[in-house]
Design an enzyme around this catalytic site. Structure first.
Site, PDB file in Angstrom:
ATOM      1  N   LYS A  31     -60.516 -45.158 145.363  1.00  0.00           N
ATOM      2  CA  LYS A  31     -61.284 -43.989 145.783  1.00  0.00           C
ATOM      3  C   LYS A  31     -62.779 -44.255 145.739  1.00  0.00           C
ATOM      4  O   LYS A  31     -63.522 -43.763 146.569  1.00  0.00           O
ATOM      5  CB  LYS A  31     -60.949 -42.811 144.873  1.00  0.00           C
ATOM      6  N   GLU A  74     -56.314 -36.860 140.698  1.00  0.00           N
ATOM      7  CA  GLU A  74     -57.582 -36.314 140.269  1.00  0.00           C
ATOM      8  C   GLU A  74     -58.268 -35.783 141.532  1.00  0.00           C
ATOM      9  O   GLU A  74     -58.390 -36.534 142.508  1.00  0.00           O
ATOM     10  CB  GLU A  74     -58.406 -37.454 139.654  1.00  0.00           C
ATOM     11  N   ARG A  99     -48.972 -50.831 141.277  1.00  0.00           N
ATOM     12  CA  ARG A  99     -49.661 -50.049 142.299  1.00  0.00           C
ATOM     13  C   ARG A  99     -49.590 -50.810 143.616  1.00  0.00           C
ATOM     14  O   ARG A  99     -49.433 -52.028 143.646  1.00  0.00           O
ATOM     15  CB  ARG A  99     -51.097 -49.746 141.895  1.00  0.00           C
TER      16      ARG A  99
HETATM   17  P1  ATP Z   1     -58.067 -44.951 142.670  1.00  0.00           P
HETATM   18  O1  ATP Z   1     -57.734 -46.165 141.877  1.00  0.00           O
HETATM   19  O2  ATP Z   1     -57.898 -45.141 144.141  1.00  0.00           O
HETATM   20  O3  ATP Z   1     -59.388 -44.364 142.338  1.00  0.00           O
HETATM   21  P2  ATP Z   1     -56.696 -43.192 140.955  1.00  0.00           P
HETATM   22  O4  ATP Z   1     -55.604 -43.861 140.239  1.00  0.00           O
HETATM   23  O5  ATP Z   1     -57.928 -42.943 140.200  1.00  0.00           O
HETATM   24  O6  ATP Z   1     -56.949 -43.917 142.325  1.00  0.00           O
HETATM   25  P3  ATP Z   1     -55.530 -40.613 140.884  1.00  0.00           P
HETATM   26  O7  ATP Z   1     -55.922 -39.419 141.641  1.00  0.00           O
HETATM   27  O8  ATP Z   1     -55.767 -40.648 139.427  1.00  0.00           O
HETATM   28  O9  ATP Z   1     -56.236 -41.844 141.576  1.00  0.00           O
HETATM   29  O10 ATP Z   1     -54.029 -41.008 141.196  1.00  0.00           O
HETATM   30  C1  ATP Z   1     -52.957 -40.103 141.219  1.00  0.00           C
HETATM   31  C2  ATP Z   1     -51.676 -40.867 141.054  1.00  0.00           C
HETATM   32  O11 ATP Z   1     -51.518 -41.816 142.104  1.00  0.00           O
HETATM   33  C3  ATP Z   1     -51.646 -41.646 139.766  1.00  0.00           C
HETATM   34  O12 ATP Z   1     -50.376 -41.466 139.166  1.00  0.00           O
HETATM   35  C4  ATP Z   1     -51.857 -43.056 140.180  1.00  0.00           C
HETATM   36  O13 ATP Z   1     -51.224 -43.936 139.298  1.00  0.00           O
HETATM   37  C5  ATP Z   1     -51.246 -43.086 141.570  1.00  0.00           C
HETATM   38  N1  ATP Z   1     -51.874 -44.120 142.381  1.00  0.00           N
HETATM   39  C6  ATP Z   1     -53.173 -44.283 142.643  1.00  0.00           C
HETATM   40  N2  ATP Z   1     -53.404 -45.396 143.364  1.00  0.00           N
HETATM   41  C7  ATP Z   1     -52.188 -45.956 143.585  1.00  0.00           C
HETATM   42  C8  ATP Z   1     -51.739 -47.131 144.257  1.00  0.00           C
HETATM   43  N3  ATP Z   1     -52.589 -47.952 144.865  1.00  0.00           N
HETATM   44  N4  ATP Z   1     -50.411 -47.386 144.280  1.00  0.00           N
HETATM   45  C9  ATP Z   1     -49.550 -46.555 143.672  1.00  0.00           C
HETATM   46  N5  ATP Z   1     -49.899 -45.449 143.015  1.00  0.00           N
HETATM   47  C10 ATP Z   1     -51.203 -45.140 142.956  1.00  0.00           C
HETATM   48 MG    MG Z   2     -57.198 -41.917 138.105  1.00  0.00          MG
END
Ligand code: ATP
Ligand code: MG
Length: 578
Positions: free
Chosen positions: A288, A42, A278
Site C-alpha cells: 500500500k 486497515e 502473502r
Molecule cells: P500492505 O503490505 O500492502 O501495506 P497490509 O498487510 O498492511 O498491506 P492490511 O490492510 O493490513 O494491509 O491487510 C489486510 C489483510 O490482507 C491482512 O490479513 C493481510 O495479511 C492481507 N494481505 C495483505 N497483503 C497481502 C498479500 N500480498 N497477500 C496475501 N494477503 C495479504
Molecule cells: Mg497491515
C-alpha cells in the site's frame, strides 16, 4: 439413561491446503463446531490483488464450511482494523467494501477494531492491575535502544517497577489527555531477554492527539495492532485468524494477549492465528505504501489507474471477478513465500474472456485502403459471427463493406520481407469476412509517407468464400471508412519494466516504472456495431487483444474510450526474449 449419541464428525472437506487441513482436524477433534474467519483490512488505502488472495481464502472458507455445516453459525466478518487514526479514512472503507462485493463476497457482519476501544481499555486496566502492564516514560528512541537485538538481550525500562497505583493513575490520565504525544506509553511486562523480540515488553497503547474517523475526538490513546487484533478476534468469536507470514513472530504475543485477558474463558472461542504466504507478483508492486507513492506522486491517475494491481485498477482495466478468483485458486495457499508470474494472472483473464467477449473488428492505427474497382455508393452487409467455432455461443452482426476501408498500418509494407503474408505491392490478402484484395498502388504525401493504398478486389469471389486452388495466406481485419466509429484506445502494459523492483530505499522502485505502460491512441476506427457499446462492455478486438469500454470515460454521445485488458498472446515474453 442412554448416553447421547455424539454427532458424526463432518466428512473432511475436499483435499486442500494446510489451512483447510487444520480446520478439518479442529472440527474432527471437536475443538470447534463452526468456522469463523475475518478479513481485517486497515482502511488506509485501496485493496490490491494480494488482499484478494486473503479475501478469497477467508470468505471462501466461510462459504465452503457453511455448506458442510449449514446450521453451525459458520461465517466471515469484515473488520476494519482502524487503530491508527492518522492514516485512516471512510473513503477507503467505502472503497474496500465495494471491492469485496465486486469480487463476489459478502460479509456476515461489519465491524471495526474501534468498536472495541472501550473494552480494550478495560482489559488494559486489568493487565495493569494484574501486574502485567506498566506505563513507560522512555522516549521512542530510548525504548528502541533498550530493546537489544537478536543476539543481545534488552534492558528493563527504569519505569518497569512502577506500582500498580501509579500505573493506573498515569494510564487514566493518559486517557484524559493530560500528556502530550509520546510522553508515555503502556507496555506489556513480559521479558526483555525473550528470544522473540516481539515479547520484549511490547507497546500496547500510545498517545495520539488525533481525531479518529469513527470515534472522533473521544480518544487520545490508541491501542497497538498486536494488542487490539487478538482481542477483537476473541470478542467476535473468530476461530481461525489467518494472516500473512510476516506475522509469524507476532503469534506468541497474540496468544499472550488472549491468555492474559480477564475472563478469557468466557469468550465465544479461543482464536488461533495461522500464517500463510502473502502473494507477490512480478512486474508490479503489492504494498500500500508504494501504491500510495505512485498515486500521490501522480505517476498514475489515481487508485483505480488500470496500470495498478489494485482491485479498483484491475476492475477498470477490465479484469473480471471470476478471473481474479480463478487466479487466487491457482496460486493456492501455502507456507512458502514465492513470486508468482504476472503471466499467470494474464492467463486467467484470457481464459475467462475467451468464453465471454464477443469478437469484433477494430483498427487501432488506421491506414486507408481505396478499392478502385468497387462502386462508389455500394454497401454490402456482411455476416460476421461474434464467436469462434470453439466457443459454444451463437450470435452475429452485419458489418458494412464499401469502397474505402481502413486496415492496420502494420498490415501493409512497401518493401516486405519474403515471409510477409499481409498486404504489399502486388500481393493479395483476404479481408476478414470479406473480399480478396490486391495492392496495385500507393498514395504518398510530400514527405514520401504512404497515406493510402490503392487496391482492386476480386469480383468473381463472394465475400468470405474460399475458392479451391487459390492460395491467399494472409487474412487481415478492417473497418469500413464510411461507417467507422472513431475511438480513443488506451494500450496498457505492465507497471514495472523489471521483474522485481530494487529492494533498497522505498522510492527507488520509481526508477523502474515502465514508461510505456500506457500508450494513448486516438483516431482509432471501430466497426459500426461498437457505436452502441456501453461503459463496461468487453470485446475481443480480433488479432489485437481484449478491450473494455472504460467505466469512467465512456459516456453516451461522446467518443468512446477503450482500455486494453490484455493482449491475445504473451507478447511480453516474446519481446523480452528478443
Ligand atoms: P500492505 O503490505 O500492502 O501495506 P497490509 O498487510 O498492511 O498491506 P492490511 O490492510 O493490513 O494491509 O491487510 C489486510 C489483510 O490482507 C491482512 O490479513 C493481510 O495479511 C492481507 N494481505 C495483505 N497483503 C497481502 C498479500 N500480498 N497477500 C496475501 N494477503 C495479504
Ligand atoms: Mg497491515
Amino acid at each position: 439413561m442412554t448416553a447421547p449419541v455424539p454427532a458424526p464428525a463432518p466428512a473432511p472437506a475436499k483435499a486442500g491446503d494446510f489451512i483447510r487441513d487444520i480446520i478439518n482436524d479442529d472440527l474432527q477433534a471437536g475443538r470447534c463446531t463452526k468456522v469463523i474467519t475475518r478479513f481485517p483490512p486497515e482502511p488506509n488505502g485501496f485493496l490490491h490483488i494480494g488482499h484478494a488472495k486473503s479475501i478469497c481464502l477467508n470468505f471462501g472458507l466461510a462459504l465452503e464450511y457453511r455448506e458442510r455445516l449449514p446450521e453451525s453459525g459458520t461465517r466471515c466478518h469484515l473488520r476494519f482494523d482502524d487503530t491508527d487514526p492518522a492514516k485512516e479514512d471512510t473513503l477507503f472503507e467505502d472503497g474496500i467494501q465495494e471491492d469485496v462485493r465486486w469480487l463476489g463476497f459478502d460479509w456476515d457482519g461489519l465491524y471495526h477494531a474501534s468498536d472495541y476501544f472501550e473494552k480494550l481499555y478495560e482489559y488494559a486496566e486489568h493487565l495493569i492491575t494484574a501486574g502485567k502492564a506498566f506505563v513507560c516514560s522512555l522516549s521512542d528512541a530510548e525504548i528502541k535502544a533498550h530493546r537489544g537485538d537478536v543476539k543481545t538481550p534488552g534492558k528493563n525500562s527504569p519505569y518497569r517497577d512502577r506500582s500498580v497505583e501509579e500505573n493506573l493513575d498515569l494510564f487514566r490520565r493518559m486517557r484524559k489527555g493530560e500528556f502530550k504525544d509520546g510522553e508515555h506509553v503502556l507496555r506489556a511486562k513480559i521479558d526483555m531477554a525473550n528470544a522473540n523480540m516481539k515479547m520484549r515488553d511490547p507497546m500496547l497503547y500510545r498517545i495520539r492527539h488525533t481525531a479518529h474517523h469513527m470515534t472522533g475526538s473521544t480518544w487520545c490513546i490508541y491501542p497497538m495492532y498486536d494488542y487490539a487484533h487478538p482481542i477483537s478476534d476473541a470478542i467476535e468469536g473468530i476461530t481461525h485468524s489467518i494472516c500473512t507470514l510476516e506475522f509469524e513472530n507476532n503469534r506468541e504475543l497474540y496468544d499472550w494477549a488472549i491468555d492474559n485477558l480477564i475472563d478469557y474463558a468466557k469468550f465465544p472461542s479461543r482464536p488461533h492465528q495461522y500464517e500463510f504466504a502473502r502473494l507477490s507478483l512480478n512486474y508490479t508492486v503489492l504494498s500500500k505504501r508504494r501504491l500510495q507513492e505512485l498515486v500521490e506522486g501522480k505517476h498514475v491517475s489515481g487508485w483505480d489507474d488500470p496500470r495498478l494491481p489494485t482491485i479498483a485498477g484491475l476492475r477498470r482495466r477490465g479484469y473480471t471477478p471470476e478471473s481474479i478468483r480463478a487466479f487466487c485458486a491457482t496460486v493456492g495457499v501455502s507456507k512458502a513465500n514465492s513470486t508468482v508470474d504476472m503471466a499467470q494472472l494474464e492467463f486467467c483473464i484470457r481464459d475467462d474472456l475467451n468464453q465471454k467477449a464477443p469478437r469484433v473488428l477494430a483498427v487501432l492505427k488506421p491506414l486507408k485502403v481505396i478499392i478502385e474497382n468497387y462502386p462508389d455508393d455500394k454497401v454490402e452487409e456482411l455476416d460476421a459471427s461474434y464467436w469462434p467455432h470453439d466457443v459454444p455461443k451463437e450470435g452475429s452482426r452485419q458489418i458494412p463493406f464499401c469502397k474505402e476501408i481502413y486496415i492496420e498500418q502494420d498490415d501493409f509494407m512497401l518493401e516486405p520481407p519474403k515471409d510477409y503474408f499481409r498486404l504489399a505491392p502486388g500481393k493479395e490478402v483476404r479481408l476478414r469476412y470479406g473480399h480478396l484484395i490486391t495492392c496495385k498502388d500507393v498514395i504518398k504525401d510530400d514527405a514520401g509517407n504512404v497515406t493510402a493504398v490503392v487496391c482492386t478486389y476480386d469480383t468473381e469471389v463472394k465475400p468470405g468464400d474460399n475458392p479451391v486452388g487459390r492460395k491467399v495466406k494472409g487474412t487481415i481485419h478492417w473497418v469500413s471508412a464510411r461507417h467507422a466509429v472513431d475511438a480513443e484506445v488506451r494500450l496498457y502494459d505492465r507497471l514495472l519494466s523489471e521483474e522485481s523492483p530494487p529492494t533498497g530505499k522505498d522510492s527507488e522502485f520509481l526508477n523502474v516504472v515502465n514508461q510505456d505502460a500506457l500508450k494513448v491512441l486516438t483516431g482509432c476506427k471501430l466497426e459500426r456495431s461498437l457505436g452502441e457499446a456501453k461503459a463496461g462492455d468487453r470485446f475481443q478486438f480480433e488479432r489485437q487483444g481484449y478491450f473494455i469500454a472504460d467505466e469512467k470515460d465512456c459516456k453516451p454521445g461522446q467518443t468512446p474510450v477503450f482500455n486494453r485488458i490484455v493482449t491475445l498472446k504473451d507478447s511480453w515474453a516474446r519481446s523480452q526474449k528478443k
